[in-house]
Design a protein around this motif. Structure first.
Motif, PDB file in Angstrom:
ATOM      1  N   ASP A 307       0.812  -1.218   0.000  1.00 54.00           N
ATOM      2  CA  ASP A 307       0.000   0.000   0.000  1.00 54.00           C
ATOM      3  C   ASP A 307       0.842   1.263   0.000  1.00 54.00           C
ATOM      4  O   ASP A 307       0.328   2.365   0.212  1.00 54.00           O
ATOM      5  N   CYS A 308       2.132   1.126  -0.200  1.00 53.89           N
ATOM      6  CA  CYS A 308       2.994   2.311  -0.230  1.00 53.89           C
ATOM      7  C   CYS A 308       2.787   3.070  -1.532  1.00 53.89           C
ATOM      8  O   CYS A 308       2.487   2.470  -2.569  1.00 53.89           O
ATOM      9  N   PRO A 309       2.955   4.399  -1.505  1.00 53.03           N
ATOM     10  CA  PRO A 309       2.944   5.140  -2.773  1.00 53.03           C
ATOM     11  C   PRO A 309       4.103   4.683  -3.662  1.00 53.03           C
ATOM     12  O   PRO A 309       5.060   4.065  -3.173  1.00 53.03           O
ATOM     13  N   ALA A 311       7.453   4.441  -5.522  1.00 55.87           N
ATOM     14  CA  ALA A 311       8.805   4.886  -5.169  1.00 55.87           C
ATOM     15  C   ALA A 311       8.877   5.394  -3.729  1.00 55.87           C
ATOM     16  O   ALA A 311       9.568   6.361  -3.420  1.00 55.87           O
ATOM     17  N   CYS A 312       8.099   4.752  -2.861  1.00 60.76           N
ATOM     18  CA  CYS A 312       8.084   5.160  -1.451  1.00 60.76           C
ATOM     19  C   CYS A 312       9.479   4.965  -0.847  1.00 60.76           C
ATOM     20  O   CYS A 312      10.140   3.951  -1.096  1.00 60.76           O
ATOM     21  N   SER A 313       9.886   5.942  -0.069  1.00 63.18           N
ATOM     22  CA  SER A 313      11.189   5.804   0.607  1.00 63.18           C
ATOM     23  C   SER A 313      11.028   4.988   1.888  1.00 63.18           C
ATOM     24  O   SER A 313      12.012   4.652   2.537  1.00 63.18           O
ATOM     25  N   HIS A 314       9.794   4.696   2.257  1.00 60.85           N
ATOM     26  CA  HIS A 314       9.436   4.006   3.511  1.00 60.85           C
ATOM     27  C   HIS A 314       9.760   4.855   4.736  1.00 60.85           C
ATOM     28  O   HIS A 314       9.797   4.355   5.850  1.00 60.85           O
ATOM     29  N   ASP A 315      10.014   6.114   4.473  1.00 56.90           N
ATOM     30  CA  ASP A 315      10.263   7.022   5.585  1.00 56.90           C
ATOM     31  C   ASP A 315       9.537   8.333   5.281  1.00 56.90           C
ATOM     32  O   ASP A 315      10.118   9.398   5.309  1.00 56.90           O
ATOM     33  N   ASP A 318       3.005   8.965   3.949  1.00 54.94           N
ATOM     34  CA  ASP A 318       2.049   8.031   3.354  1.00 54.94           C
ATOM     35  C   ASP A 318       2.535   6.589   3.315  1.00 54.94           C
ATOM     36  O   ASP A 318       1.855   5.727   2.758  1.00 54.94           O
ATOM     37  N   CYS A 319       3.671   6.351   3.891  1.00 49.71           N
ATOM     38  CA  CYS A 319       4.241   4.992   3.821  1.00 49.71           C
ATOM     39  C   CYS A 319       3.264   3.981   4.430  1.00 49.71           C
ATOM     40  O   CYS A 319       2.714   4.198   5.513  1.00 49.71           O
ATOM     41  N   GLY A 320       3.070   2.889   3.720  1.00 51.79           N
ATOM     42  CA  GLY A 320       2.123   1.869   4.168  1.00 51.79           C
ATOM     43  C   GLY A 320       2.598   1.060   5.359  1.00 51.79           C
ATOM     44  O   GLY A 320       1.825   0.303   5.963  1.00 51.79           O
ATOM     45  N   LEU A 321       3.858   1.219   5.708  1.00 52.05           N
ATOM     46  CA  LEU A 321       4.398   0.362   6.768  1.00 52.05           C
ATOM     47  C   LEU A 321       3.871   0.728   8.149  1.00 52.05           C
ATOM     48  O   LEU A 321       3.818  -0.133   9.036  1.00 52.05           O
TER      49      LEU A 321
HETATM   50 ZN   LIG Z   1       6.745   2.774   2.293  1.00 53.49          ZN
END
Ligand SMILES: [Zn+2]
Ligand SMILES: Nc1nc2c(ncn2[C@@H]2O[C@H](COP(=O)(O)OP(=O)(O)OP(=O)(O)O)[C@@H](O)[C@H]2O)c(=O)[nH]1
Ligand SMILES: [Mg+2]
Length: 351
Positions: A307-309, A311-315, A318-321
């Motif tokens: 569910d991340c956008p 090219a999510c940086s995960h930081d 909106d990060c799905g994590l």
């Molecule tokens: Zn993410």
């Protein structure tokens, strides 16, 4: 080749010798030069000013290899600018006697299973390959003298994940300070670790168990005790060790080149292990690292990035994590640790 005068270089370059007219000089090149099918495979142990020390392993060896030969070689001209680094598997031709003064030629570099790279700092565009074909990165950190610097540990972890090497935290000088704080910091990452202290009767079994059957590169600041440990693990081969400056708390860069050593086999059936001692680093630039690959080392979190956008940086907000962790699919401490690693390139705590 740097540092060698052109006259001397000519003397030593077998390619030059080959084209000089002489008794055997008119032999057609195609007969001697095609694919070098006769090349022996060797392992590059160390590199010094254009000279490569290579180990030709005793092919008949099983339990205790005795017929190994260490030879000196240079890069054949046909390799051009292709780099040859410690850990490379290479094809070697020419004088394989290993006698003093003999010089063989490296004519081929086999495909690398892994490459550990670093840049001197993050702005440095020039990346160096430290070691090829390693399996494990031992991040050596002294618990005191010099003080541990988590920033370097984090950076080495990112480099290990990027290169596909298993990280191993080696905490040295446990006689001077407790490992508890550091272990608490790295507990969530699940990084394997060993704690060591030098004493007359080292307990090396835990680290030997981690090294067996693998090629492990030892990295860390100068003075943390990399060479001291390697000397203990490979007692037949003693490299110089330094001391830590009492004023700066830093080592003196005693080791100046990477060197591969074979570990003695301690238990039957245990795979052969290799260690690579390297010079102390002040920092570990990550310019070359693709941070989007770091998440691959966290399968429990990677599963939650759907569910991340793009090219999510995960930081990012909106990060799905965050939702993944909130739903109980993974430990929040793991996400926190991942994000600390992802930020390590920006963090500047000095080294
Ligand atoms: Zn993410
Ligand atoms: N108290 C204590 N001192 C140690 C221990 N291990 C190593 N040392 C000392 O730390 C100093 C530096 O050790 P080295 O092995 O040269 O360190 P290094 O990491 O190889 O350093 P560089 O080659 O400069 O990168 C030496 O004086 C060692 O005796 C340990 O477990 N406890
Ligand atoms: Mg050293």
């Amino acid at each position: 080749m740097a540092g060698l005068g052109s006259n001397r270089r000519k003397d030593l370059d077998e390619d030059d010798i080959r084209i000089r007219p002489g008794k055997r000089g008119s032999r057609p090149r195609t007969r001697t030069r095609p694919k070098h099918e006769d090349a022996r495979e060797g392992r590059v142990l160390t590199v010094d000013r254009g000279r490569y020390t290579c180990l030709l392993e005793d092919e008949s060896a099983d339990e205790s290899p005795t017929g190994d030969r260490s030879i000196t070689a240079m890069k054949a001209r046909e390799l051009g600018r292709k780099g040859v680094v410690v850990g490379d598997r290479v094809g070697i031709v020419g004088d394989l006697s290993g006698e003093s003064g003999s010089l063989a030629r490296i004519v081929r570099v086999e495909e690398r299973r892994s490459t550990l790279r670093r840049t001197a700092d993050d702005d440095d565009p020039y990346e160096r390959i430290i070691v090829a074909n390693a399996d494990q990165l031992a991040i050596v950190t002294a618990l005191a003298d010099p003080e541990p610097r988590p920033r370097l540990i984090d950076r080495c972890l990112v480099a290990a994940y990027d290169a596909g090497l298993e990280p191993l935290l080696v905490l040295t000088k446990a006689d001077l300070a407790s490992p508890d704080d550091l272990l608490a910091m790295y507990g969530a990452l699940g990084v394997e670790y060993v704690v060591t202290k030098s004493e007359s009767n080292w307990d090396l079994d835990p680290i030997r168990a981690r090294l067996a059957g693998k090629t492990t590169v030892f990295v860390g600041h100068s003075g943390v005790g990399k060479t001291t440990l390697v000397n203990e693990l490979v007692p037949d081969h003693q490299r110089a060790v330094g001391h830590v400056n009492e004023v700066t708390g830093r080592g003196r860069h005693t080791t100046t080149s990477a060197l591969t050593l074979r570990l003695p086999v301690f238990e039957r059936g245990e795979g052969q292990g290799w260690v690579v001692d390297t010079p102390g680093v002040r920092s570990f630039g990550l310019n070359h690292v693709d941070l989007s690959r770091v998440i691959n080392a966290f399968p429990d979190l990677a599963a939650g990035t759907e569910d991340c956008p793009r090219a999510c940086s995960h930081d990012e907000p909106d990060c799905g994590l965050d939702a993944w962790v909130a739903a109980g699919h993974a430990d929040p401490a793991r996400l926190y640790s991942l994000r600390r690693l992802l930020k390590t390139r920006e963090r500047d705590e000095g080294d």
